[in-house]
Design a protein around this motif. Sequence first.
Motif, PDB file in Angstrom:
ATOM      1  N   ASN A  71      -8.229   9.719  13.423  1.00 31.50           N
ATOM      2  CA  ASN A  71      -9.323  10.059  12.514  1.00 31.50           C
ATOM      3  C   ASN A  71     -10.607  10.172  13.326  1.00 31.50           C
ATOM      4  O   ASN A  71     -10.622   9.928  14.537  1.00 31.50           O
ATOM      5  CB  ASN A  71      -9.459   9.034  11.377  1.00 31.50           C
ATOM      6  CG  ASN A  71      -9.732   7.635  11.884  1.00 31.50           C
ATOM      7  OD1 ASN A  71     -10.508   7.430  12.814  1.00 31.50           O
ATOM      8  ND2 ASN A  71      -9.089   6.637  11.268  1.00 31.50           N
ATOM      9  N   GLY A  94      -4.523  15.940   6.938  1.00 28.51           N
ATOM     10  CA  GLY A  94      -4.378  15.357   5.608  1.00 28.51           C
ATOM     11  C   GLY A  94      -4.743  13.889   5.543  1.00 28.51           C
ATOM     12  O   GLY A  94      -4.606  13.154   6.513  1.00 28.51           O
ATOM     13  N   ARG A  95      -5.211  13.462   4.367  1.00 26.32           N
ATOM     14  CA  ARG A  95      -5.572  12.064   4.101  1.00 26.32           C
ATOM     15  C   ARG A  95      -6.549  11.496   5.124  1.00 26.32           C
ATOM     16  O   ARG A  95      -6.405  10.364   5.599  1.00 26.32           O
ATOM     17  CB  ARG A  95      -4.312  11.194   4.052  1.00 26.32           C
ATOM     18  CG  ARG A  95      -3.424  11.522   2.864  1.00 26.32           C
ATOM     19  CD  ARG A  95      -2.310  10.513   2.706  1.00 26.32           C
ATOM     20  NE  ARG A  95      -1.523  10.775   1.506  1.00 26.32           N
ATOM     21  CZ  ARG A  95      -0.507  10.044   1.098  1.00 26.32           C
ATOM     22  NH1 ARG A  95      -0.142   8.981   1.796  1.00 26.32           N
ATOM     23  NH2 ARG A  95       0.160  10.351   0.007  1.00 26.32           N
ATOM     24  N   GLY A  96      -7.545  12.291   5.463  1.00 23.88           N
ATOM     25  CA  GLY A  96      -8.575  11.824   6.383  1.00 23.88           C
ATOM     26  C   GLY A  96      -8.156  11.783   7.836  1.00 23.88           C
ATOM     27  O   GLY A  96      -8.877  11.235   8.670  1.00 23.88           O
ATOM     28  N   ARG A  97      -6.991  12.338   8.150  1.00 21.56           N
ATOM     29  CA  ARG A  97      -6.498  12.351   9.522  1.00 21.56           C
ATOM     30  C   ARG A  97      -6.709  13.723  10.144  1.00 21.56           C
ATOM     31  O   ARG A  97      -6.738  14.737   9.448  1.00 21.56           O
ATOM     32  CB  ARG A  97      -5.012  11.998   9.572  1.00 21.56           C
ATOM     33  CG  ARG A  97      -4.630  10.736   8.831  1.00 21.56           C
ATOM     34  CD  ARG A  97      -5.153   9.488   9.479  1.00 21.56           C
ATOM     35  NE  ARG A  97      -4.449   9.193  10.722  1.00 21.56           N
ATOM     36  CZ  ARG A  97      -4.745   8.155  11.508  1.00 21.56           C
ATOM     37  NH1 ARG A  97      -5.742   7.350  11.209  1.00 21.56           N
ATOM     38  NH2 ARG A  97      -4.051   7.940  12.615  1.00 21.56           N
ATOM     39  N   GLU A 154       1.870  12.695   5.770  1.00 23.29           N
ATOM     40  CA  GLU A 154       1.900  13.087   4.379  1.00 23.29           C
ATOM     41  C   GLU A 154       0.505  13.429   3.899  1.00 23.29           C
ATOM     42  O   GLU A 154      -0.499  12.935   4.407  1.00 23.29           O
ATOM     43  CB  GLU A 154       2.477  11.966   3.508  1.00 23.29           C
ATOM     44  CG  GLU A 154       3.930  11.641   3.839  1.00 23.29           C
ATOM     45  CD  GLU A 154       4.450  10.535   2.944  1.00 23.29           C
ATOM     46  OE1 GLU A 154       3.662  10.020   2.141  1.00 23.29           O
ATOM     47  OE2 GLU A 154       5.642  10.197   3.069  1.00 23.29           O
ATOM     48  N   GLY A 155       0.451  14.298   2.914  1.00 19.97           N
ATOM     49  CA  GLY A 155      -0.823  14.580   2.265  1.00 19.97           C
ATOM     50  C   GLY A 155      -1.573  15.745   2.837  1.00 19.97           C
ATOM     51  O   GLY A 155      -2.692  16.006   2.434  1.00 19.97           O
TER      52      GLY A 155
END
Length: 221
Positions: free
Chosen positions: A142, A116-119, A217-218
């Motif tokens: 990442n 999530g969130r580019g990770r 998160e995300g």
Amino acid sequence: MILAIDTSTAQLGLALYDGATVAAELTWTSRQRHTVELAPALSGLLSRIGLTMGDLSALGVAIGPGSFTSLRVGLAFVKGLALARHLPVIGVPTLDVVAASVPVQAVPLAAVIQAGRGRIAVGWYKASENGWQAEGPVRTTNADELAELIHHPTLIVGELSAEERQRLARKRRNIQLASAAQSVRRPALLAELAWVRWQAGQVDDAASLAPIYLHVEGGPS
């Protein structure tokens, strides 16, 4: 017949395996609809090959890392089946399934999954007589940071976006990217891994089996 279920991320998977043959396999990407899609997908898969829930002898489930909500849906579903039908449950780390999609090689392997969130979550593996063996803890990073960590020839396999693939491909000298087809997290491989552990008596307690969460998160849910 063992039923394998993987809901670790937005990619869901089901497979039916009898120790010699993959009777059925299904993977698809869900738009945060794991709860409503899982049961109908399983019912349709069983119906298509002429089986019922009564034909199941064991359950294999991917236990993460992955999305909090996605993993919770899969584990709750499997636990419900196990308790209702008195079936043994075998939990398999999700990155072990990712690693199993490519043949063992002399170079180290980085198995990745979306966080999530580019990770991305990364698990490191090395070759052993019994296949890929996990080495060290899973870390969240990442694509750019992962590329900087690699100083020797390394194979990377798993969930990667087109942009992440491009970023990693820039470091061509040491990075070998598995193809998109190889990187699909196949539930049939989960079924095989679970079957081996089941036959070896490595069964988990359905009530206490817990997922490996990524505290990021995300992520997809």
